[in-house]
Design a protein around this motif. Structure first.
Motif, PDB file in Angstrom:
ATOM      1  N   ASP A 275      87.423  64.967  55.759  1.00  0.00           N
ATOM      2  CA  ASP A 275      88.795  64.449  55.826  1.00  0.00           C
ATOM      3  C   ASP A 275      89.600  64.909  54.630  1.00  0.00           C
ATOM      4  OD1 ASP A 275      90.923  63.172  57.131  1.00  0.00           O
ATOM      5  OD2 ASP A 275      90.693  61.374  55.917  1.00  0.00           O
ATOM      6  N   TRP A 276      89.054  64.782  53.423  1.00  0.00           N
ATOM      7  CA  TRP A 276      89.702  65.303  52.233  1.00  0.00           C
ATOM      8  C   TRP A 276      89.417  66.794  52.180  1.00  0.00           C
ATOM      9  CZ3 TRP A 276      93.385  63.889  49.156  1.00  0.00           C
ATOM     10  CH2 TRP A 276      93.526  64.441  47.874  1.00  0.00           C
ATOM     11  N   HIS A 277      90.446  67.632  52.063  1.00  0.00           N
ATOM     12  CA  HIS A 277      90.269  69.073  52.211  1.00  0.00           C
ATOM     13  C   HIS A 277      89.790  69.781  50.955  1.00  0.00           C
ATOM     14  CE1 HIS A 277      92.375  70.074  56.256  1.00  0.00           C
ATOM     15  NE2 HIS A 277      91.830  68.882  56.298  1.00  0.00           N
ATOM     16  N   GLY A 278      89.542  69.041  49.894  1.00  0.00           N
ATOM     17  CA  GLY A 278      88.990  69.629  48.686  1.00  0.00           C
ATOM     18  C   GLY A 278      87.593  69.086  48.408  1.00  0.00           C
TER      19      GLY A 278
ATOM     20  N   ILE B 292      79.560  76.135  46.712  1.00  0.00           N
ATOM     21  CA  ILE B 292      79.538  77.584  46.873  1.00  0.00           C
ATOM     22  C   ILE B 292      80.874  78.022  47.475  1.00  0.00           C
ATOM     23  CG2 ILE B 292      78.413  79.538  48.009  1.00  0.00           C
ATOM     24  CD1 ILE B 292      75.842  77.952  48.064  1.00  0.00           C
ATOM     25  N   GLY B 293      81.513  78.972  46.854  1.00  0.00           N
ATOM     26  CA  GLY B 293      82.800  79.457  47.349  1.00  0.00           C
ATOM     27  C   GLY B 293      82.656  80.165  48.689  1.00  0.00           C
ATOM     28  N   THR B 294      83.530  79.818  49.621  1.00  0.00           N
ATOM     29  CA  THR B 294      83.509  80.419  50.962  1.00  0.00           C
ATOM     30  C   THR B 294      84.874  80.951  51.386  1.00  0.00           C
ATOM     31  OG1 THR B 294      83.891  78.221  51.927  1.00  0.00           O
ATOM     32  CG2 THR B 294      81.604  78.971  51.784  1.00  0.00           C
ATOM     33  N   GLY B 295      85.925  80.561  50.721  1.00  0.00           N
ATOM     34  CA  GLY B 295      87.276  80.924  51.128  1.00  0.00           C
ATOM     35  C   GLY B 295      87.637  82.347  50.728  1.00  0.00           C
ATOM     36  N   ARG B 296      88.551  82.940  51.481  1.00  0.00           N
ATOM     37  CA  ARG B 296      89.040  84.285  51.176  1.00  0.00           C
ATOM     38  C   ARG B 296      90.468  84.278  50.652  1.00  0.00           C
ATOM     39  NH1 ARG B 296      84.622  85.316  50.810  1.00  0.00           N
ATOM     40  NH2 ARG B 296      83.328  86.823  51.931  1.00  0.00           N
ATOM     41  N   HIS B 297      91.276  83.362  51.131  1.00  0.00           N
ATOM     42  CA  HIS B 297      92.686  83.337  50.733  1.00  0.00           C
ATOM     43  C   HIS B 297      92.912  82.333  49.610  1.00  0.00           C
ATOM     44  CE1 HIS B 297      93.865  86.008  53.912  1.00  0.00           C
ATOM     45  NE2 HIS B 297      93.312  85.229  54.816  1.00  0.00           N
ATOM     46  N   ARG B 298      93.702  82.753  48.633  1.00  0.00           N
ATOM     47  CA  ARG B 298      94.059  81.874  47.518  1.00  0.00           C
ATOM     48  C   ARG B 298      95.491  81.389  47.726  1.00  0.00           C
ATOM     49  NH1 ARG B 298      94.652  83.862  41.291  1.00  0.00           N
ATOM     50  NH2 ARG B 298      96.067  85.298  42.355  1.00  0.00           N
ATOM     51  N   TRP B 299      95.621  80.102  47.993  1.00  0.00           N
ATOM     52  CA  TRP B 299      96.941  79.504  48.176  1.00  0.00           C
ATOM     53  C   TRP B 299      97.443  79.041  46.811  1.00  0.00           C
ATOM     54  CZ3 TRP B 299      98.989  77.359  53.173  1.00  0.00           C
ATOM     55  CH2 TRP B 299      98.359  77.949  54.270  1.00  0.00           C
TER      56      TRP B 299
ATOM     57  N   GLU C  60      88.008  77.149  54.132  1.00  0.00           N
ATOM     58  CA  GLU C  60      89.095  78.121  53.951  1.00  0.00           C
ATOM     59  C   GLU C  60      90.361  77.340  53.661  1.00  0.00           C
ATOM     60  OE1 GLU C  60      90.766  81.347  53.117  1.00  0.00           O
ATOM     61  OE2 GLU C  60      88.892  81.752  54.170  1.00  0.00           O
ATOM     62  N   THR C  61      90.907  77.504  52.463  1.00  0.00           N
ATOM     63  CA  THR C  61      92.086  76.744  52.046  1.00  0.00           C
ATOM     64  C   THR C  61      93.202  76.877  53.078  1.00  0.00           C
ATOM     65  OG1 THR C  61      91.481  77.130  49.750  1.00  0.00           O
ATOM     66  CG2 THR C  61      93.741  76.424  50.170  1.00  0.00           C
ATOM     67  N   ASP C  62      93.909  75.769  53.313  1.00  0.00           N
ATOM     68  CA  ASP C  62      94.935  75.774  54.364  1.00  0.00           C
ATOM     69  C   ASP C  62      96.226  75.092  53.955  1.00  0.00           C
ATOM     70  OD1 ASP C  62      94.023  73.175  54.288  1.00  0.00           O
ATOM     71  OD2 ASP C  62      93.587  73.033  56.433  1.00  0.00           O
TER      72      ASP C  62
ATOM     73  N   SER D 240      89.540  73.448  47.062  1.00  0.00           N
ATOM     74  CA  SER D 240      89.119  73.723  48.434  1.00  0.00           C
ATOM     75  C   SER D 240      88.505  75.112  48.530  1.00  0.00           C
ATOM     76  CB  SER D 240      90.312  73.605  49.382  1.00  0.00           C
ATOM     77  OG  SER D 240      91.346  74.499  48.992  1.00  0.00           O
ATOM     78  N   GLY D 241      88.150  75.530  49.774  1.00  0.00           N
ATOM     79  CA  GLY D 241      87.558  76.843  49.990  1.00  0.00           C
ATOM     80  C   GLY D 241      86.101  76.916  49.585  1.00  0.00           C
ATOM     81  N   GLN D 242      85.348  75.799  49.815  1.00  0.00           N
ATOM     82  CA  GLN D 242      83.957  75.746  49.408  1.00  0.00           C
ATOM     83  C   GLN D 242      83.112  75.029  50.463  1.00  0.00           C
ATOM     84  OE1 GLN D 242      83.806  75.583  44.683  1.00  0.00           O
ATOM     85  NE2 GLN D 242      84.693  73.704  45.488  1.00  0.00           N
ATOM     86  N   ALA D 243      81.807  75.177  50.344  1.00  0.00           N
ATOM     87  CA  ALA D 243      80.832  74.383  51.081  1.00  0.00           C
ATOM     88  C   ALA D 243      79.807  73.886  50.067  1.00  0.00           C
ATOM     89  CB  ALA D 243      80.169  75.206  52.176  1.00  0.00           C
ATOM     90  N   LEU D 244      79.039  72.876  50.445  1.00  0.00           N
ATOM     91  CA  LEU D 244      78.074  72.279  49.526  1.00  0.00           C
ATOM     92  C   LEU D 244      76.652  72.567  49.978  1.00  0.00           C
ATOM     93  CD1 LEU D 244      79.744  68.786  48.941  1.00  0.00           C
ATOM     94  CD2 LEU D 244      79.855  70.808  47.466  1.00  0.00           C
ATOM     95  N   LEU D 245      75.863  73.121  49.079  1.00  0.00           N
ATOM     96  CA  LEU D 245      74.436  73.296  49.316  1.00  0.00           C
ATOM     97  C   LEU D 245      73.725  72.082  48.724  1.00  0.00           C
ATOM     98  CD1 LEU D 245      72.086  75.129  50.251  1.00  0.00           C
ATOM     99  CD2 LEU D 245      72.060  76.069  47.922  1.00  0.00           C
TER     100      LEU D 245
END
Length: 377
Positions: free
Chosen positions: A196-199, A243-250, A214-216, A223-228
């Motif tokens: 729900d929280w995007h960060g 771990i960083g997963t996003g490609r676009h930097r907003w 992916e930051t939106d 944002s733009g991460q996943a958790l291991l």
């Protein structure tokens, strides 16, 4: 030990209406590519399962093609996926999930948690306790049943929920879909995966928001991460690594132009915008005609280089100097108008005269340089 990847808020089908059509389409496509990267990451990290804590889809009414494409994007990881409906894709009687089932789009290694019932993954020694949303907004805590849920001794207890932890997030997002603070400890969970929280956000040692992969949006929320997540044994504290997963930097950028050095600093920042940047630029203050030309050129070049640049110059005033006005070489009637407006700046209605002069000077300068009316700024 169990290794899992915690992600959420994929928002597949998001429209990005503030951008032009081509840019919006590329941003929407980036969300599918983020899922493909998650599948690859799950393989690289040799995880046992992937937990997706809600809002997989941005809306119930996405196209059938979008549903198929999403599950195809997940196909790169053949391990277990566990999906939870969120507020955007709630498990209604007729929903995107019932449609996905009719389309036979859901692979056999995907578990949908459409009801609040324990999902036992016996081979992994894991019990998933889900709290799916069955409507967009609820004002009761759907995770309350976790505490009374019985699981076999020695089995890891993992909660999966989508909502707002009370007293942690901003008050504006603290009303609908509440989750009690301390729920993981109170319910004897080894880990509580939230969406729900995007960060990315740590609530406590056993409870995390993963954020969107992916930051939106223009918000500095990590944002733009996943958790291991690694769980060694029941009741042991988990090890969590972002771990960083996003490609676009907003990025949101603003500048009030008052002195020449302000413009120089701004031009240097604009030159530093990169190909994967999505930029919201807001300008205020004032500049002369030369500054306007340099700024227009810099923004135009950046718009051809970055993914997207939204420039708001509505609060930036053009303040032509006397040298600017003379260089316009206005003659005839226009010269008379310019002279009258310059004289009017010295009387009581000076601001109106200054605004009119700035507007006219900008039009004349554009005409002299052959710039169309649609140029920026």
């Amino acid at each position: 030990m169990v290794r899992l990847l915690h992600t959420a808020d994929w928002q597949i089908g998001k429209l990005f209406g503030q951008f032009d059509r081509d840019e919006a389409a590329l941003l929407a496509d980036a969300r599918f590519k983020a899922v493909e990267r998650l599948a690859n990451l799950a393989n690289e990290q040799r995880v046992d399962l992937v937990l997706v804590a809600g809002d997989i889809f941005d809306a119930q009414a996405v196209a059938d093609r979008t549903i198929h494409r999403l599950f195809n994007a997940m196909a790169g990881f053949s391990g277990r996926w566990v999906l939870l409906p969120g507020n955007h894709d709630a498990a209604l009687a007729e929903s995107v999930w019932t449609r996905a089932a009719r389309l036979q789009a859901i692979a056999g290694n995907v578990s949908l948690c459409l009801t609040p019932e324990t999902l036992f993954l016996t081979s992994l020694g894991v019990a998933i306790l889900p709290a799916p949303l069955t409507q967009r907004n609820t004002f009761s805590d759907l995770t309350e049943w976790f505490a009374s849920a019985r699981t076999p001794a020695g089995m890891l207890r993992i909660g999966l929920a989508h909502g707002s932890v009370q007293g942690i997030l901003a008050e504006a997002v603290d009303s609908a879909n509440p989750i009690a603070a301390g729920r993981a400890e109170q319910a004897g969970l080894d880990y509580l995966a939230l969406g729900d929280w995007h960060g990315t956000r740590r609530v406590d040692a056993r409870c995390w928001y993963s954020g969107t992969p992916e930051t939106d949006r223009f918000r500095a929320n990590d944002s733009g991460q996943a958790l291991l997540v690694e769980l060694n044994e029941p009741r042991a504290l988990p090890t969590v690594r972002a771990i960083g997963t996003g490609r676009h930097r907003w990025r949101s950028d603003s500048q009030a132009l008052q002195v020449p050095s302000d413009l120089e600093a701004l031009l240097q920042r604009i030159a530093g915008y990169a190909a994967n940047d999505v930029v919201q630029l807001s300008l205020s203050g004032q500049t002369d005609l030369a500054g306007q030309r340099r700024l227009r050129d810099a923004i135009g070049q950046a718009q051809g280089r970055v993914h997207s640049l939204l420039a708001d110059v509505s609060a930036l005033r053009l303040e032509p100097t006397s040298e600017d006005i003379d260089a316009l070489q206005a003659d005839g009637y226009l010269a008379e108008v310019v002279a009258e407006l310059r004289a009017a700046q010295e009387v009581s209605d000076a601001q109106t005269a200054r605004d009119a002069l700035s507007l006219l000077a900008g039009i004349l300068d554009d005409r002299r340089r052959g710039v169309g009316a649609g140029g920026a700024p």
